[in-house]
Design an enzyme around this catalytic site. Structure first.
Site, PDB file in Angstrom:
ATOM      1  N   TYR A 138      -7.788  11.357  -2.473  1.00  0.00           N
ATOM      2  CA  TYR A 138      -9.223  10.994  -2.592  1.00  0.00           C
ATOM      3  C   TYR A 138      -9.340   9.960  -1.323  1.00  0.00           C
ATOM      4  CZ  TYR A 138     -13.383   8.366  -4.337  1.00  0.00           C
ATOM      5  OH  TYR A 138     -14.554   7.995  -4.617  1.00  0.00           O
ATOM      6  N   ASP A 193      -4.488   6.960   5.264  1.00  0.00           N
ATOM      7  CA  ASP A 193      -5.295   6.147   4.502  1.00  0.00           C
ATOM      8  C   ASP A 193      -4.428   5.481   3.686  1.00  0.00           C
ATOM      9  OD1 ASP A 193      -6.939   5.373   2.606  1.00  0.00           O
ATOM     10  OD2 ASP A 193      -7.884   7.304   1.936  1.00  0.00           O
ATOM     11  N   LYS A 223      -9.196  -2.358  -1.247  1.00  0.00           N
ATOM     12  CA  LYS A 223      -8.954  -2.841  -2.230  1.00  0.00           C
ATOM     13  C   LYS A 223      -8.084  -4.300  -1.919  1.00  0.00           C
ATOM     14  CE  LYS A 223      -8.628   1.714  -4.263  1.00  0.00           C
ATOM     15  NZ  LYS A 223      -9.179   1.826  -5.569  1.00  0.00           N
TER      16      LYS A 223
HETATM   17  N1  PLP Z   1      -9.126   6.185   0.042  1.00  0.00           N
HETATM   18  C1  PLP Z   1      -8.276   5.827  -1.120  1.00  0.00           C
HETATM   19  C2  PLP Z   1      -7.041   6.190  -1.058  1.00  0.00           C
HETATM   20  C3  PLP Z   1      -8.630   5.456  -2.418  1.00  0.00           C
HETATM   21  O1  PLP Z   1      -7.749   5.339  -3.282  1.00  0.00           O
HETATM   22  C4  PLP Z   1     -10.191   5.060  -2.439  1.00  0.00           C
HETATM   23  C5  PLP Z   1     -10.642   4.554  -3.641  1.00  0.00           C
HETATM   24  O2  PLP Z   1      -9.913   4.490  -4.651  1.00  0.00           O
HETATM   25  C6  PLP Z   1     -11.028   5.318  -1.328  1.00  0.00           C
HETATM   26  C7  PLP Z   1     -10.374   5.572   0.012  1.00  0.00           C
HETATM   27  C8  PLP Z   1     -12.378   4.670  -1.383  1.00  0.00           C
HETATM   28  O3  PLP Z   1     -12.523   3.439  -1.612  1.00  0.00           O
HETATM   29  P1  PLP Z   1     -13.643   2.840  -2.364  1.00  0.00           P
HETATM   30  O4  PLP Z   1     -13.802   3.126  -3.668  1.00  0.00           O
HETATM   31  O5  PLP Z   1     -13.502   1.365  -1.863  1.00  0.00           O
HETATM   32  O6  PLP Z   1     -14.883   3.413  -1.497  1.00  0.00           O
END
Ligand code: PLP
Length: 440
Positions: free
Chosen positions: A147, A242, A275
């Site tokens: 994700y 990521d 986060k």
């Molecule tokens: N990338 C990863 C690995 C994530 O776990 C998340 C959210 O859970 C995101 C991107 C997206 O972040 P946001 O919810 O702050 O848009």
């Protein structure tokens, strides 16, 4: 007294599904979602005044536990000086310096520059735009079950809420945009090589969670991230790591820091953060090589902007959190995760429930199957129907777990012996509930 059900009913009348992010709705576990009014340390408190030991930690940010006094004081102090200026602040520079410093290991910089945004979704979206701008190519590789937020191109077979709701992707994403994303099985080197063979000169980047944690935990095979960097570079593409979820959560320098200190000698082109970097406030970032980051406006042709980007309150929370998050904090989170995951495994074994626990540093998740989980297909092929009974038994005992089997469990540095004891005491009953569950 108002109940969680009252709060949910009132919310559903004016907010789609009663929630501002889908997984909060308890869709895959059923029952009434909690309506939270406060949180402190390892606990969250609902509208009825009941508290729960929290293993969601705001889906990651609350590394230090909720409402750490020094973080709250930093935000209050910042608020007293103004909420948002629409201009640069010294704090943004301090945070960029701090992050660059934390990702510098043995003199090797993991990133050279950092642009701040407000959400992880923006961070990954912008990283992809930089990669496309840098390479002049348009196709992106992502992995099934990973994700990266809810931007159009990244929702295909993504984890988190999309997995929880059993969706292939999202309505409203034009086929032309979805068609620019190649979705591959995780940990599958042959699939990556075949994709580059099949699309010569068209792939701008591979994006991967540093360690998968949105379809439950999908641990990268040893050397897999390094393989991704090398393969991308062999074909003129970039590698976007990521770390929105893992960054500053699994170590001082995130998952990359763990691999690097274990002797893995590679550096990503671009890294996304979110986060923990904002300590519970809306803050995220894109880091990476200076030549790539300098493609961003105002220096370069790749556009990105944000009214609240680098918001001073969010930056204050992030700075305070990262300054407090030292090796001792990570040691405590690791120890707490090890105690809970061990007790989880013991309770399920005792109850005779087939299970496997996957780890990525202090992140872990359970899957109700007896073979390891290496990719999204594995994660989906489990007795997921056991989780609702397990989840609700824990909730009844005052432990708030992620309301989906496709999510990691989050410990914090505030999970003290009393909090851990409450979790451990609850597990045997929940494991027996999982054993007694039947497919819906
Ligand atoms: N990338 C990863 C690995 C994530 O776990 C998340 C959210 O859970 C995101 C991107 C997206 O972040 P946001 O919810 O702050 O848009």
């Amino acid at each position: 007294m108002i109940t969680n059900a009252d709060a949910a009913t009132r919310a559903r009348a004016v907010i789609p599904g009663g929630v501002n992010s889908p997984v909060r709705a308890f869709g895959s576990v059923g029952g009434t979602p909690l309506s939270i009014v406060s949180a402190r340390g390892p606990l969250v408190t609902d509208v009825t005044g009941r508290d729960y030991v929290d293993l969601v930690a705001s889906w990651g940010p609350a590394l230090l536990g909720h409402a750490h006094p020094e973080v709250v004081a930093a935000v209050q102090e910042a608020a007293s000086r103004g909420l948002s200026f629409g201009a640069s602040t010294p704090g943004e520079t301090e945070l960029a310096e701090l992050v660059i410093d934390r990702l510098s290991i043995d003199g090797t910089p993991g990133i050279e520059k950092l642009r701040l945004v407000s959400t992880g979704t923006e961070a990954t979206m912008t990283a992809i735009r930089i990669a496309r701008g840098a390479t002049g190519r348009d196709v992106v590789i992502k992995f099934a079950g990973h994700y990266h937020g809810h931007s159009d191109g990244l929702l295909a077979e993504s984890g988190s809420g999309v997995a929880t709701l059993g969706l292939p992707g999202s309505a409203g994403v034009p086929a032309d945009i979805a068609g620019l994303t190649l979705v591959l099985p995780y940990n599958d080197r042959a699939a990556v090589l075949a994709a580059f063979e099949a699309h010569p000169g068209r792939i701008a980047a591979i994006i991967a969670e540093a360690a998968g944690a949105n379809a439950g935990v999908l641990t990268p095979d040893e050397g897999f991230n390094r393989f991704l960097v090398d393969t991308a570079h062999d074909h003129g593409a970039l590698f976007i790591l990521d770390e929105v979820l893992t960054g500053f959560r699994v170590s001082v320098a995130g998952w990359w820091g763990l691999e690097r200190t274990a002797g893995q000698d590679w550096v990503p082109d671009l890294v996304t953060f979110g986060k923990v970097i904002g300590g519970g406030m809306p803050l995220a970032g894109i880091g990476g090589r200076a030549d790539l980051l300098d493609l961003l406006a105002p220096l370069g042709p790749v556009y990105q902007a944000g009214t609240l980007s680098g918001n001073p309150l969010a930056v204050a929370a992030g700075l305070a959190t990262l300054r407090l998050a030292d090796a001792e904090v990570y040691g405590r989170v690791d120890a707490a995760a090890s105690v809970v995951s061990q007790a989880l495994g013991d309770a399920l074994t005792e109850a005779g429930v087939a299970h496997v626990i996957s780890y990525a540093g202090s992140l872990f998740s359970v899957a109700f199957r007896d073979a390891p989980v290496r990719d999204y297909a594995d994660a989906r092929s489990q007795d997921a129907w056991r989780y609702p009974a397990f989840f609700h038994a824990m909730l009844d005992a005052g432990v708030s777990l992620p309301p989906s089997v496709f999510e990691a469990w989050f410990l914090t540095a505030a999970h003290d012996d009393a909090a851990l004891a409450r979790v451990i005491d609850a597990l045997p009953v929940a494991a027996r509930a999982a054993a007694a569950a039947t497919p819906a």
